[in-house]
Design an enzyme around this catalytic site. Structure first.
Site, mmCIF file in Angstrom:
data_model
loop_
_atom_site.group_PDB
_atom_site.id
_atom_site.type_symbol
_atom_site.label_atom_id
_atom_site.label_comp_id
_atom_site.label_asym_id
_atom_site.label_seq_id
_atom_site.Cartn_x
_atom_site.Cartn_y
_atom_site.Cartn_z
ATOM 1 N N GLY A 165 66.348 -15.627 -19.395
ATOM 2 C CA GLY A 165 65.152 -16.642 -19.511
ATOM 3 C C GLY A 165 65.324 -17.259 -21.320
ATOM 4 C CD GLN A 199 65.860 -16.909 -26.650
ATOM 5 O OE1 GLN A 199 65.459 -17.265 -25.311
ATOM 6 N NE2 GLN A 199 66.723 -15.696 -26.400
ATOM 7 C CB CYS A 202 65.601 -10.419 -26.324
ATOM 8 S SG CYS A 202 65.765 -12.703 -27.638
ATOM 9 C CG LEU A 203 70.227 -14.567 -23.597
ATOM 10 C CD1 LEU A 203 69.948 -16.274 -22.595
ATOM 11 C CD2 LEU A 203 70.843 -13.625 -23.279
ATOM 12 C CG HIS A 240 61.305 -12.258 -23.514
ATOM 13 N ND1 HIS A 240 61.489 -10.760 -24.125
ATOM 14 C CD2 HIS A 240 61.708 -13.256 -24.041
ATOM 15 C CE1 HIS A 240 62.245 -11.149 -24.717
ATOM 16 N NE2 HIS A 240 63.397 -12.731 -24.966
ATOM 17 C CD GLU A 241 62.084 -16.731 -22.561
ATOM 18 O OE1 GLU A 241 62.560 -16.801 -23.155
ATOM 19 O OE2 GLU A 241 62.651 -15.340 -21.965
ATOM 20 C CG HIS A 260 61.749 -16.515 -27.578
ATOM 21 N ND1 HIS A 260 62.327 -16.049 -28.191
ATOM 22 C CD2 HIS A 260 62.244 -15.852 -26.818
ATOM 23 C CE1 HIS A 260 63.402 -15.098 -27.929
ATOM 24 N NE2 HIS A 260 62.637 -15.102 -26.530
HETATM 25 ZN ZN ZN Z 1 64.272 -13.781 -25.752
#
Ligand code: ZN
Length: 168
Positions: A46, A51, A89-90, A131-132, A135
């Protein structure tokens, strides 16, 4: 379409509350297209707009069938159950932490044209929704953990998971 640079932990933009999307225009579509391409290239589960440095409430997620889902202005409606597992997480590359999340999450969101829809996610999808959406409010999963997992801890988790599946 273009691949955008993914910002990492420590960048201010990851700590900001994102603004509601109000214009479902070409600009949004380009952003979503780029986010899809960026997520595919990074092989993540995701990606949220902050991000890639854009403070708008937009998210792309890979669903259980490997399709890309676009969620604009997503909100959690209901959650139930509990799951505990490694999360990454990226924007925190190469690291994992053990996070407890609800096992079932119902959300509502808008598509790229502004149409509202509801959907339910279980397991990984539920984890991804939480999670998203976090963000978009300026939060990272690392706020839920007491330490980053070692490779051994990650491996041990998946071995146990396999064993549990075998027992079922
Ligand atoms: Zn993340």
């Amino acid at each position: 379409m273009a691949i955008r640079r993914i910002v990492t932990q420590g960048d201010d933009r990851l700590a900001k509350k994102c603004r509601t999307v109000t214009d479902f225009n070409k600009r949004l579509h380009v952003l979503l297209d780029d986010m899809q391409e960026t997520l595919a290239e990074a092989q993540g589960a995701g990606l949220a707009a902050p991000q890639v440095g854009i403070l708008r409430r937009a998210v792309v997620i890979v669903d259980d069938e490997e399709n890309m889902l676009e969620l604009v202005n997503p909100e959690i409606l209901e959650e139930s159950g509990e799951q505990r597992g490694p999360e990454g997480c990226l924007s925190v590359p190469g690291k994992w932490g053990m996070v407890t999340r609800p096992n079932c999450v119902r959300i509502k969101a808008q598509d790229r044209y502004g149409n509202w829809f509801e959907m339910e996610g279980e397991g990984l999808m539920a984890r991804c929704f939480c999670h998203e959406i976090e963000h978009l409010d300026g939060h990272l999963y690392v706020e839920h953990i007491d330490h980053f997992l070692t490779d051994e801890e990650v491996e041990a988790f998946y071995e146990e998971e396999e064993a549990r599946k075998g027992e079922r």
